[in-house]
Enzyme design. Sequence first.
Site, mmCIF file in Angstrom:
data_model
loop_
_atom_site.group_PDB
_atom_site.id
_atom_site.type_symbol
_atom_site.label_atom_id
_atom_site.label_comp_id
_atom_site.label_asym_id
_atom_site.label_seq_id
_atom_site.Cartn_x
_atom_site.Cartn_y
_atom_site.Cartn_z
ATOM 1 C CD GLN A 1 -3.531 -4.724 6.533
ATOM 2 O OE1 GLN A 1 -4.503 -3.865 5.858
ATOM 3 N NE2 GLN A 1 -4.377 -5.109 5.864
ATOM 4 C CE LYS B 1 -4.321 -2.121 2.354
ATOM 5 N NZ LYS B 1 -4.964 -2.877 3.420
ATOM 6 C CG ASP C 1 -10.641 0.038 5.073
ATOM 7 O OD1 ASP C 1 -9.928 -0.846 4.015
ATOM 8 O OD2 ASP C 1 -9.454 -0.210 5.873
HETATM 9 N N1 GUN Z 1 -6.976 -6.491 6.390
HETATM 10 C C1 GUN Z 1 -7.779 -7.345 5.641
HETATM 11 N N2 GUN Z 1 -8.231 -6.600 4.549
HETATM 12 C C2 GUN Z 1 -8.533 -5.295 4.781
HETATM 13 C C3 GUN Z 1 -8.791 -4.874 4.401
HETATM 14 O O1 GUN Z 1 -10.044 -4.113 3.174
HETATM 15 N N3 GUN Z 1 -8.229 -2.849 4.821
HETATM 16 C C4 GUN Z 1 -8.418 -3.007 6.157
HETATM 17 N N4 GUN Z 1 -7.862 -2.120 7.240
HETATM 18 N N5 GUN Z 1 -7.982 -4.744 6.350
HETATM 19 C C5 GUN Z 1 -7.846 -5.752 5.934
#
Ligand code: GUN
Length: 299
Positions: free
Chosen positions: A97, A53, A120
């Site tokens: 995350q 990311k 998100d």
């Molecule tokens: N962990 C697995 N997928 C995601 C996601 O799309 N966003 C976040 N913040 N954590 C994750």
Amino acid sequence: MSASVIDGKAFAAEVRGKVAAHVARLKEQGITPGLAVVLVGEDPASQVYVRAKGKQTVEVGMASFEHKLDAGTSEADLLALIARLNADPAVHGILVQLPLPGHLDEDLVINAIDPAKDVDGFHISNVGLLATGQKAMVPCTPLGCLMMLRDHHGSLSGLNAVVIGRSNIVGKPMAQLLLRDSCTVTVAHSRTKDIEAVVRQADIVVAAVGRPQMVTGDWVKPGATVIDVGINRIDAPEKGEGKTRLVGDCDYDSCAEVAGAITPVPGGVGPMTIACLLANTLTACCRANGVEEPEGLTA
Ligand code: GUN
């Protein structure tokens, strides 16, 4: 019939290109979109995602702020960091995350994020806005799936869609997005009776259950579009002792024989998720600055 392959890797590159071009225009006006990613602990898979990311954020010209906290971080300290990021005008998007270590309340933490910075789309305000058809931040993986479906079909209106899986991250928001595009939506899950027959009714199948190769070709209506969200690592003795490979929630070979179009794993939905995170950060930045949002990058 042999399905056409929906190339998520190429599509994601296209989305990143659009985002980068828009970011360049914003920078000419003195605006630099910024994304803050918060990682608590050392979960190896999360570390890989967070690194990817950060790298892609910088590649499209945005500012990346990484906050790595140790696994024992208290809820109060994490909430204090989120409050600082909420107040920071250089930060337009905040992503915490998941999963978080067990002592931290995920719902509490997610709902502490300013909904306008919730790239998100997990904050209850955004969930409610999406469900009521209002302008929301939309979860990245379902947004990526929707973009690929719209690109492939044009209009989704009137199509039968079956979403397999009812998670807050994928299944539920995916169902909402398909409903908003006028699909007839069924959400199937582990307790669904005769799930094969339910899936066989679908013009669109979105599989997001986390069960390797669960959906087989005999479940799929001929010509249907299959979007495989699953990423599962399984043993691959054919590659040598101790070797593994990635597979989706769909059995690719048998589904591809019947479907009209299918996303591969890897190279399908996966790359679209981070591309949509960047798109959401750009959207949040445009809204924060009252400037026009880019077309085709939101739901
Ligand atoms: N962990 C697995 N997928 C995601 C996601 O799309 N966003 C976040 N913040 N954590 C994750």
